[in-house]
Design an enzyme around this catalytic site. Structure first.
Site, PDB file in Angstrom:
ATOM      1  N   ASP A   1       8.837 -58.208 -56.328  1.00  0.00           N
ATOM      2  CA  ASP A   1       8.365 -59.492 -56.434  1.00  0.00           C
ATOM      3  C   ASP A   1       7.257 -60.128 -55.467  1.00  0.00           C
ATOM      4  O   ASP A   1       6.156 -60.221 -55.827  1.00  0.00           O
ATOM      5  CB  ASP A   1       9.910 -60.369 -56.163  1.00  0.00           C
TER       6      ASP A   1
ATOM      7  N   ASP B   1      21.104 -56.716 -59.717  1.00  0.00           N
ATOM      8  CA  ASP B   1      22.066 -57.525 -59.525  1.00  0.00           C
ATOM      9  C   ASP B   1      22.020 -58.992 -59.053  1.00  0.00           C
ATOM     10  O   ASP B   1      21.011 -59.431 -58.669  1.00  0.00           O
ATOM     11  CB  ASP B   1      23.359 -56.959 -58.485  1.00  0.00           C
TER      12      ASP B   1
HETATM   13  P1  IMP Z   1      10.234 -58.620 -52.719  1.00  0.00           P
HETATM   14  O1  IMP Z   1      10.465 -58.394 -51.265  1.00  0.00           O
HETATM   15  O2  IMP Z   1      10.141 -60.057 -52.921  1.00  0.00           O
HETATM   16  O3  IMP Z   1       9.538 -57.950 -53.627  1.00  0.00           O
HETATM   17  O4  IMP Z   1      11.626 -58.463 -53.439  1.00  0.00           O
HETATM   18  C1  IMP Z   1      12.152 -57.228 -53.637  1.00  0.00           C
HETATM   19  C2  IMP Z   1      13.542 -56.961 -53.687  1.00  0.00           C
HETATM   20  O5  IMP Z   1      14.326 -58.225 -53.991  1.00  0.00           O
HETATM   21  C3  IMP Z   1      14.095 -55.913 -54.968  1.00  0.00           C
HETATM   22  O6  IMP Z   1      14.107 -54.591 -54.482  1.00  0.00           O
HETATM   23  C4  IMP Z   1      15.231 -56.701 -55.363  1.00  0.00           C
HETATM   24  O7  IMP Z   1      16.387 -56.115 -54.570  1.00  0.00           O
HETATM   25  C5  IMP Z   1      15.320 -58.026 -54.983  1.00  0.00           C
HETATM   26  N1  IMP Z   1      14.944 -58.673 -56.209  1.00  0.00           N
HETATM   27  C6  IMP Z   1      13.787 -59.357 -56.503  1.00  0.00           C
HETATM   28  N2  IMP Z   1      13.418 -60.151 -57.497  1.00  0.00           N
HETATM   29  C7  IMP Z   1      14.900 -59.780 -58.275  1.00  0.00           C
HETATM   30  C8  IMP Z   1      15.090 -60.177 -59.633  1.00  0.00           C
HETATM   31  O8  IMP Z   1      14.692 -60.653 -60.341  1.00  0.00           O
HETATM   32  N3  IMP Z   1      16.443 -59.614 -59.888  1.00  0.00           N
HETATM   33  C9  IMP Z   1      17.234 -58.860 -58.867  1.00  0.00           C
HETATM   34  N4  IMP Z   1      16.796 -58.742 -57.703  1.00  0.00           N
HETATM   35  C10 IMP Z   1      15.480 -59.081 -57.333  1.00  0.00           C
END
Ligand code: IMP
Length: 189
Positions: free
Chosen positions: A117, A173
């Site tokens: 994300d 989840d």
């Molecule tokens: P980031 O650090 O913002 O890239 O987020 C990564 C982590 O957030 C992922 O490994 C997921 O565990 C969680 N995450 C981000 N977006 C989603 C989503 O749409 N659904 C579920 N988990 C998410």
């Protein structure tokens, strides 16, 4: 019933959980793309023994299906991380809850991630793993949210680029629910 029929029929299913929205990636699409990724990794790592590092918990289904699509002597290890932040957004501050059992020195490592994300979680993990002297360090991410990255971790393999909506299923989840859905769909909650 064929896999594509299952997904196609969901929105009309009166018994379906009302918190779940439309299907973003169907079971059939997952199967096809994972077979392609497996072939690509098999070609790229021929004559090597890559080490797949699965990021728990979200990547558990993806890693197990991808593992069976790769025709190489792969080894496996897992890391569990917990990100601080709100229910649906990470802050980039990551705690390693379970570290690897294996040494990475000289290994060709492929990090298997569920979803990128902001990119902050993966960025933190890659920096951490790079200090352990792997021979190579690549990422295979099932999902990337289009245009959401605050940092751009290098992604060698990507399953699907999807819109920014929060999604669940196939390992992903909300408060530990929905991980066992065989497809990926939006969450309305
Ligand atoms: P980031 O650090 O913002 O890239 O987020 C990564 C982590 O957030 C992922 O490994 C997921 O565990 C969680 N995450 C981000 N977006 C989603 C989503 O749409 N659904 C579920 N988990 C998410």
């Amino acid at each position: 019933m064929a896999a594509s029929d299952i997904s196609a029929g969901l929105s009309g299913d009166p018994d379906r959980d009302p918190q779940l929205g439309h299907v973003v990636v169907s079971e059939a699409e997952l199967r096809q793309r994972i077979a392609e990724l497996g072939k690509q990794i098999t070609d790229d790592y021929r004559d090597d023994v890559p080490l797949f590092v699965g990021v728990l918990k979200g990547a558990f289904l993806f890693m197990s299906d991808l593992a069976r699509a790769v025709d190489l002597p792969v080894e496996f290890d897992f890391m569990a991380v917990s990100s601080y932040g709100s229910a649906t957004k990470t802050s980039g501050i990551v705690r390693i809850v379970k570290d690897l059992d294996l040494e990475l020195t000289g290994r060709r490592v492929v990090v298997i991630e569920d979803i990128v994300d902001s990119g902050l979680t993966l960025n933190y993990l890659l920096k951490n793993l790079a200090t352990r002297d792997p021979a190579s360090l690549d990422v295979c991410a099932l999902l990337v949210k289009e245009g959401q990255q605050k940092v751009e971790p290098p992604l060698r393999y990507v399953g699907f680029r999807i819109p920014e909506d929060f999604v669940v299923g196939y390992g992903l989840d909300v408060a530990e629910r929905y991980r066992n859905l065989p497809y990926i769909c939006t969450y309305r909650g």
